[in-house]
Enzyme design. Structure first.
Site, PDB file in Angstrom:
ATOM      1  N   GLU A 114     -11.640   5.912  -0.310  1.00 55.78           N
ATOM      2  CA  GLU A 114     -11.771   5.619   0.905  1.00 55.78           C
ATOM      3  C   GLU A 114     -11.838   6.599   1.808  1.00 55.78           C
ATOM      4  O   GLU A 114     -11.782   7.670   1.644  1.00 55.78           O
ATOM      5  CB  GLU A 114     -10.510   4.632   1.090  1.00 55.78           C
ATOM      6  CG  GLU A 114     -10.168   3.483   0.061  1.00 55.78           C
ATOM      7  CD  GLU A 114      -9.090   2.674   0.214  1.00 55.78           C
ATOM      8  OE1 GLU A 114      -9.019   1.323  -0.376  1.00 55.78           O
ATOM      9  OE2 GLU A 114      -7.960   3.244   0.729  1.00 55.78           O
ATOM     10  N   HIS A 236      -6.408  -0.948  12.315  1.00 54.61           N
ATOM     11  CA  HIS A 236      -7.481  -0.872  11.484  1.00 54.61           C
ATOM     12  C   HIS A 236      -8.936  -1.062  12.146  1.00 54.61           C
ATOM     13  O   HIS A 236      -8.858  -1.927  12.813  1.00 54.61           O
ATOM     14  CB  HIS A 236      -7.339  -1.838  10.452  1.00 54.61           C
ATOM     15  CG  HIS A 236      -7.911  -1.690   9.036  1.00 54.61           C
ATOM     16  ND1 HIS A 236      -9.308  -1.805   9.031  1.00 54.61           N
ATOM     17  CD2 HIS A 236      -7.589  -1.148   7.945  1.00 54.61           C
ATOM     18  CE1 HIS A 236      -9.667  -1.623   7.810  1.00 54.61           C
ATOM     19  NE2 HIS A 236      -8.345  -1.115   7.010  1.00 54.61           N
ATOM     20  N   ARG A 282      -9.186   6.650   9.850  1.00 55.47           N
ATOM     21  CA  ARG A 282      -9.366   5.120  10.594  1.00 55.47           C
ATOM     22  C   ARG A 282      -9.177   5.503  12.088  1.00 55.47           C
ATOM     23  O   ARG A 282      -9.679   4.683  12.763  1.00 55.47           O
ATOM     24  CB  ARG A 282      -7.985   4.362  10.005  1.00 55.47           C
ATOM     25  CG  ARG A 282      -8.047   3.914   8.688  1.00 55.47           C
ATOM     26  CD  ARG A 282      -6.842   3.165   8.139  1.00 55.47           C
ATOM     27  NE  ARG A 282      -7.247   2.666   6.942  1.00 55.47           N
ATOM     28  CZ  ARG A 282      -6.427   1.959   6.285  1.00 55.47           C
ATOM     29  NH1 ARG A 282      -5.110   1.778   6.671  1.00 55.47           N
ATOM     30  NH2 ARG A 282      -6.684   1.644   4.951  1.00 55.47           N
ATOM     31  N   HIS A 343      -2.457  -2.465  12.870  1.00 55.11           N
ATOM     32  CA  HIS A 343      -2.557  -2.510  11.340  1.00 55.11           C
ATOM     33  C   HIS A 343      -1.084  -1.889  10.570  1.00 55.11           C
ATOM     34  O   HIS A 343      -0.633  -2.664   9.927  1.00 55.11           O
ATOM     35  CB  HIS A 343      -3.701  -1.992  10.460  1.00 55.11           C
ATOM     36  CG  HIS A 343      -3.777  -1.954   9.221  1.00 55.11           C
ATOM     37  ND1 HIS A 343      -3.920  -3.136   8.499  1.00 55.11           N
ATOM     38  CD2 HIS A 343      -3.870  -0.865   8.498  1.00 55.11           C
ATOM     39  CE1 HIS A 343      -4.052  -2.836   7.288  1.00 55.11           C
ATOM     40  NE2 HIS A 343      -3.830  -1.630   7.092  1.00 55.11           N
ATOM     41  N   ARG A 378      -1.793   7.452   9.370  1.00 59.13           N
ATOM     42  CA  ARG A 378      -1.759   7.311   7.945  1.00 59.13           C
ATOM     43  C   ARG A 378      -3.120   7.287   7.307  1.00 59.13           C
ATOM     44  O   ARG A 378      -4.105   6.664   7.555  1.00 59.13           O
ATOM     45  CB  ARG A 378      -1.183   5.878   7.595  1.00 59.13           C
ATOM     46  CG  ARG A 378      -1.150   5.385   6.082  1.00 59.13           C
ATOM     47  CD  ARG A 378      -0.367   4.307   5.762  1.00 59.13           C
ATOM     48  NE  ARG A 378      -1.101   3.117   6.187  1.00 59.13           N
ATOM     49  CZ  ARG A 378      -2.029   2.370   5.447  1.00 59.13           C
ATOM     50  NH1 ARG A 378      -2.076   2.970   4.267  1.00 59.13           N
ATOM     51  NH2 ARG A 378      -2.454   1.296   6.100  1.00 59.13           N
TER      52      ARG A 378
END
Length: 537
Positions: A114, A236, A282, A343, A378
């Protein structure tokens, strides 16, 4: 009054994993605002990051986490979590979690990649990891005789000794509202644990469930605990944009497996924003999408993975494929319309490596806590990992330092309140709060916007406090009270940060400060001379 050894507020992965580790030794109450299946953990699609492949290393996982977190991640907490990653996955396997297999590897599990990760290290169950983990643990929780599940109960406030003339007593339990009966009761506990999740519902658009109203953060603040890094709200990048799709997330793993972000005319735009393209962290991707949407006046951008075969998409993204198809989007032929949405709450109640807050007897784990792991942003799939690692850490500390629940607590007093006369006030305030937080405290911020938000928050707080003082409470009022407190903490923290770092981007301070420092808010109502329990280590 009811008594338990451990009172766990929140029934997601953090709360369940802790309950299972304690229940062979202690009597545990597991409290759920709605049904035990309704927490945010079940919504997690991507997976759990852990170093499994021998070609990977905890040093690489640590470095990826620090880069994504804009070098604000606490070094001790980050080392602690990534070094316990493999053990966390092994524990989940022992519970029966059916991770997607890969017979071609010695470790037997498929690993995906990811955004922000330098290796394939995401252990997953297709594209519904959170749901599979929750289903497995819920079955075990329900069968354990020492775990009492209390659904449709919401915590009103913590019961703390320094408000009862017992300054050294710490946290003694909590007042809980039974939503079925409408009654509030005192629950005494030797140890109380906040596992209440994040605060995504403070924003108009969010990937979070309706239960994510910042309850644990607000209660801990009112009890006197320090709160850290609340300015870092992760948006997000890819929430499905469709009038019939509420809060449906398009997993990070879609980009990890080759998905490309495009404008309505089909042009890719991420390479001009970051050399890592769609695999940038992100915060970078969310800002890029926000920039393109505002610049061009478009409602969404598009995530395109149609170059992959239908068989590949069915194998890796069955949940996403099925949901999009229900809405008339065939992802094997069409791009997916996406927008950023609130998110994840990277900050929260400040804890140490044993998950201890400032108050003796009070712990915090999962999204409601701030361990320091996530820094300013994060890294994908570190959240479920943190839940399991700190669930184990809290369990170890609780078992090593047992406390008895008090024999008596003051009963909830509603003798001087009446039934609410206009509930519409709550819904109007809720709507106003979420709208101005989205407009003024979103992906890109300015001092002027933040000051406007702060002014409106002060007005709302006075109105809500007056309502709370004069009328019988219900679930909506409790959540609104917690949301406005959480919003206040977010704005206070954002105004203190005189730089742009990670998820906090300010037009007034676009540069990165030379040194990364956390934002720590200390409640001035903490009693003078009272020693804080929380310390590093």
């Amino acid at each position: 009054m009811k008594r338990f050894d451990v009172l766990i507020l929140g029934s997601g992965l953090a709360g369940q994993s802790l309950a299972l580790r304690l229940a062979d030794h202690l009597q545990v109450a597991l409290v759920s605002k709605r049904h035990i299946e309704d927490g945010a953990s079940a919504w997690a699609q991507g997976g759990i990051a852990a170093v499994i492949d021998p070609s990977d290393s905890t040093a690489a996982h640590y470095e990826d986490t620090q880069i994504a977190g804009a070098q604000l991640c606490d070094p001790a907490a980050t080392h602690f979590v990534v070094e316990h990653g493999a053990a966390a996955i092994q524990w989940l396997r022992e519970q029966g979690v059916p991770f997607t297999p890969d017979s071609d590897t010695a470790w037997g599990m498929h690993l995906t990649r990811e955004g922000g990760h330098s290796h394939r290290r995401i252990v997953h169950v297709a594209d519904a990891t959170g749901a599979a983990v929750q289903e497995t643990l819920i079955d075990r929780v329900k069968r354990h005789p020492n775990i009492q599940i209390m659904e449709n109960h919401v915590a009103v406030d913590l019961i703390v000794g320094h408000k009862l003339g017992q300054p050294e007593a710490g946290c003694l339990g909590a007042y809980l509202l039974d939503n079925d009966s409408g009654h509030v009761e005192a629950y005494a506990a030797g140890h109380t644990v906040l596992a209440t999740g994040g605060a995504g519902k403070v924003y108009l658009y969010t990937t979070n469930p309706d239960t994510s109203t910042g309850d644990g953060i607000a209660m801990a603040w009112r009890a006197g605990c320090r709160i850290s890094n609340m300015e870092f709200i992760q948006f997000h990048p890819t929430c499905l944009y469709h009038p019939q799709a509420k809060s449906f997330l398009i997993s990070e793993a879609v980009r990890g497996e080759g998905g490309l972000l495009r404008l309505p005319d089909g042009t890719r735009f991420m390479p001009k924003h970051d050399p890592r393209g769609e695999l940038a962290p992100r915060d970078v991707v969310a800002r890029a999408i926000d920039f393109e949407m505002k610049k061009r006046g478009i409602d969404s951008v598009f995530l395109d993975i149609s170059h992959k075969s239908r068989e590949f998409l069915q194998e890796h993204f069955p949940t996403i494929s099925a949901r999009c198809l229900e809405l008339g989007i065939d992802i094997s032929k069409q791009p997916i319309p996406v927008v950023p949405a609130a998110h994840y709450t990277c900050g929260g109640v400040q804890i140490d490596l044993r998950a201890r807050t400032d108050l003796p007897g009070l712990y915090a784990i999962g999204e409601t806590a701030c361990s320091g792991l996530h820094g300013a942003n994060r890294l994908a799939s570190n959240s479920l990992l943190e839940c399991v690692v700190f669930g184990e850490s809290a369990a170890r500390d609780i078992l090593a330092n047992r406390r008895s629940a008090p024999n008596s607590l003051p009963a909830w007093d509603e003798s001087r309140v009446s039934d609410a006369d206009e509930e519409v006030v709550i819904s109007h305030n809720w709507d106003e709060l979420r709208r101005f937080m989205w407009d003024y405290v979103g992906i890109v911020r300015t001092n002027k916007r933040l000051e406007r938000a702060q002014h409106r928050i002060k007005l709302l707080m006075r109105e809500i406090d007056d309502y709370y003082s004069n009328f019988r409470i219900g679930n909506d009022l409790i959540e609104l009270r917690n949301l406005v407190t959480t919003a206040d903490l977010i704005v206070r923290s954002a105004l203190r940060r005189k730089e742009s770092r990670g998820l906090h981007f300010s037009k007034d301070y676009p540069q990165l400060a030379e040194r990364a420092r956390p934002t720590i808010l200390a409640n001035p109502r903490w009693p003078a001379g009272l020693k804080r329990w929380n310390h590093p280590g």
